[in-house]
Design a protein around this motif. Sequence first.
Motif, PDB file in Angstrom:
ATOM      1  N   LYS A   1      19.309 -73.335  73.687  1.00 40.61           N
ATOM      2  CA  LYS A   1      20.542 -72.593  73.976  1.00 40.61           C
ATOM      3  C   LYS A   1      21.759 -73.334  73.409  1.00 40.61           C
ATOM      4  N   LEU A   2      21.780 -74.644  73.571  1.00 32.83           N
ATOM      5  CA  LEU A   2      22.874 -75.439  72.998  1.00 32.83           C
ATOM      6  C   LEU A   2      22.918 -75.269  71.482  1.00 32.83           C
ATOM      7  N   ASP A   3      21.741 -75.328  70.867  1.00 31.06           N
ATOM      8  CA  ASP A   3      21.676 -75.158  69.412  1.00 31.06           C
ATOM      9  C   ASP A   3      22.184 -73.778  68.990  1.00 31.06           C
ATOM     10  N   PHE A   4      21.863 -72.761  69.775  1.00 29.52           N
ATOM     11  CA  PHE A   4      22.261 -71.393  69.432  1.00 29.52           C
ATOM     12  C   PHE A   4      23.771 -71.231  69.449  1.00 29.52           C
ATOM     13  N   TYR A   5      24.430 -71.811  70.439  1.00 25.01           N
ATOM     14  CA  TYR A   5      25.878 -71.645  70.567  1.00 25.01           C
ATOM     15  C   TYR A   5      26.666 -72.670  69.753  1.00 25.01           C
ATOM     16  N   ILE A   6      26.248 -73.934  69.802  1.00 27.65           N
ATOM     17  CA  ILE A   6      27.061 -75.005  69.238  1.00 27.65           C
ATOM     18  C   ILE A   6      26.876 -75.158  67.734  1.00 27.65           C
ATOM     19  N   MET A   7      25.613 -75.267  67.281  1.00 30.81           N
ATOM     20  CA  MET A   7      25.375 -75.665  65.894  1.00 30.81           C
ATOM     21  C   MET A   7      25.893 -74.655  64.858  1.00 30.81           C
ATOM     22  N   PRO A   8      25.623 -73.344  64.997  1.00 33.41           N
ATOM     23  CA  PRO A   8      26.173 -72.424  63.984  1.00 33.41           C
ATOM     24  C   PRO A   8      27.698 -72.447  63.943  1.00 33.41           C
ATOM     25  N   THR A   9      28.317 -72.515  65.128  1.00 32.46           N
ATOM     26  CA  THR A   9      29.784 -72.509  65.189  1.00 32.46           C
ATOM     27  C   THR A   9      30.371 -73.733  64.517  1.00 32.46           C
ATOM     28  N   ILE A  10      29.844 -74.918  64.858  1.00 30.04           N
ATOM     29  CA  ILE A  10      30.365 -76.158  64.295  1.00 30.04           C
ATOM     30  C   ILE A  10      30.074 -76.241  62.800  1.00 30.04           C
ATOM     31  N   CYS A  11      28.896 -75.807  62.385  1.00 26.25           N
ATOM     32  CA  CYS A  11      28.548 -75.866  60.957  1.00 26.25           C
ATOM     33  C   CYS A  11      29.455 -74.961  60.126  1.00 26.25           C
ATOM     34  N   ILE A  12      29.724 -73.747  60.623  1.00 26.51           N
ATOM     35  CA  ILE A  12      30.610 -72.831  59.894  1.00 26.51           C
ATOM     36  C   ILE A  12      32.036 -73.378  59.868  1.00 26.51           C
ATOM     37  N   MET A  13      32.474 -73.940  60.989  1.00 29.32           N
ATOM     38  CA  MET A  13      33.814 -74.522  61.029  1.00 29.32           C
ATOM     39  C   MET A  13      33.941 -75.683  60.047  1.00 29.32           C
ATOM     40  N   TYR A  14      32.922 -76.531  60.002  1.00 29.27           N
ATOM     41  CA  TYR A  14      32.980 -77.681  59.091  1.00 29.27           C
ATOM     42  C   TYR A  14      32.889 -77.218  57.641  1.00 29.27           C
ATOM     43  N   PHE A  15      32.111 -76.176  57.419  1.00 27.86           N
ATOM     44  CA  PHE A  15      32.041 -75.563  56.093  1.00 27.86           C
ATOM     45  C   PHE A  15      33.438 -75.173  55.635  1.00 27.86           C
ATOM     46  N   LEU A  16      34.174 -74.484  56.501  1.00 32.16           N
ATOM     47  CA  LEU A  16      35.516 -74.022  56.144  1.00 32.16           C
ATOM     48  C   LEU A  16      36.518 -75.168  56.091  1.00 32.16           C
ATOM     49  N   ASN A  17      36.287 -76.203  56.895  1.00 29.84           N
ATOM     50  CA  ASN A  17      37.135 -77.390  56.843  1.00 29.84           C
ATOM     51  C   ASN A  17      37.154 -77.962  55.434  1.00 29.84           C
TER      52      ASN A  17
END
Length: 484
Positions: free
Chosen positions: A51-67
């Motif tokens: 569940k943590l992976d489902f919510y946290i990892m895609p969000t953080i990865c996309i944010m860092y991508f855009l960073n």
Amino acid sequence: MELKMQDSPPTPKLSDTTIVNEEVFMTEQDSEPGCHVETSVSPGEKALVRKLDFYIMPTICIMYFLNYVDRNAIAQARLNHFESDLNMAGNEFNTAVSILFVGYVLMQVPSNMLITRIKPGIYMSGWMFLWAVVSTCTAAVKSYRGLVACRFFLGIAEAPFYPGATYILAIYYTHSEMATRVGLMYCGQLLATGFTGLISAGVFAGMDGLQGVAGWQWLFIIEGALTAFVAILGFWFLPNTPHDTHWLSAEERKLVQARTERDRISDALGEATAWDGLKQAFGDRRTWLFCLMQMFHLSACSFNAFFPTVAKTLGYNTTVTLLLTCPPFVLAGIGSTVVGWSSGRLNERTWHVTVTLSTAIIGFVIAASTLNTAARYVACFIFPVGAFSANSVIVGWASSTLSQTVEKRAVVLAITNVFGHIGYIYGAYLWPDSDEPRYGIGFGASAGFALLSICCAWVVRTLLIQENNKMRVSDAGNVNLYSY
């Protein structure tokens, strides 16, 4: 400090010493941390991690991508009459690259001291929206001075993200899980560096001059708008502290807390203020070794903002050059994820840093030694894979080693990132136009920095072996040891 474990089966002995933070147990008297077997994890904990992976990892990865998309857009813009439009000459482009990291460095530590007192999900999403606005404003600059101002404030706005993201990961994941997750997050940055070339190629080919707006201006507008949209979504998806995260049930919040307590190193301290965390971090000599390790490592990665310029020396037109920048960073993203997973799985740090950065050194030497198109492009695969794959190991290692208090860990993550990005400030001047096409200064310096980072890793390893021996002698019960 005695380690308390709840609902756990009796564990095998190693002079009553276990490595719980890596979820491994050793059964022989003379075993070292690399020799282990995994323990079982309860179904409830596995479900929580999913569940943590489902919510946290895609969000953080996309944010860092855009960073990184927003930060590195200037590297692609350079290939679309960007410098001539702003009447730039000499080292002014290098200064525009470098000045971002001045703002970035200034904001890091204050931000991570503050994030322990504010809901981190809301805090980071707010800063992301702000950097989207600043990045979009770059499209409106008319002069070199305006560009420098925009880049400086973009650095300030982007600064809270990376240490804040690693802080969130450290709250929710165990030390053995950290390296893999940091590797996945870092993969977002590498994919950004690669796919920005694809995005730019399409924008420059199809929109340059559209509505009287240059292609590089459309690039900043499109990427800034996308970043703002994702920032708004972040307010709902990014977690705050376990007690304030709406998508966690009461039982899941208790389990997150239990995992945190179980995972603490045996020299952990009690509650502390933000200033206590600052003093604890500054007073620990290992903090400065990790700072040097990360500074030398990221100095070796200073080619990042100049990769399209280096790729241009292969002799192709702008569109093909931008397309050629993508595959090396896709491979580097895969390498970063695999190395992070391997480091956590094998409970090992030093050799992972040594092997990856040694690979980078080989790539740097090849790139500086030849102008042959095929050999140079092969080198362009080797040195990004080696250089970038070490990052998740170093960050995860620093986080797990210097986590005696939450406040100390937050400050340490910020300080190491500050020192790392100092390398980007002076690294921008290692790639002058006068050194084209060989760029021997940049590649040679990068190889030297990678070697220095390896040396720091071995010094840290020696210190941690000594600390583990002290904890084995001083604590008669079960203790958590440092990984190295």
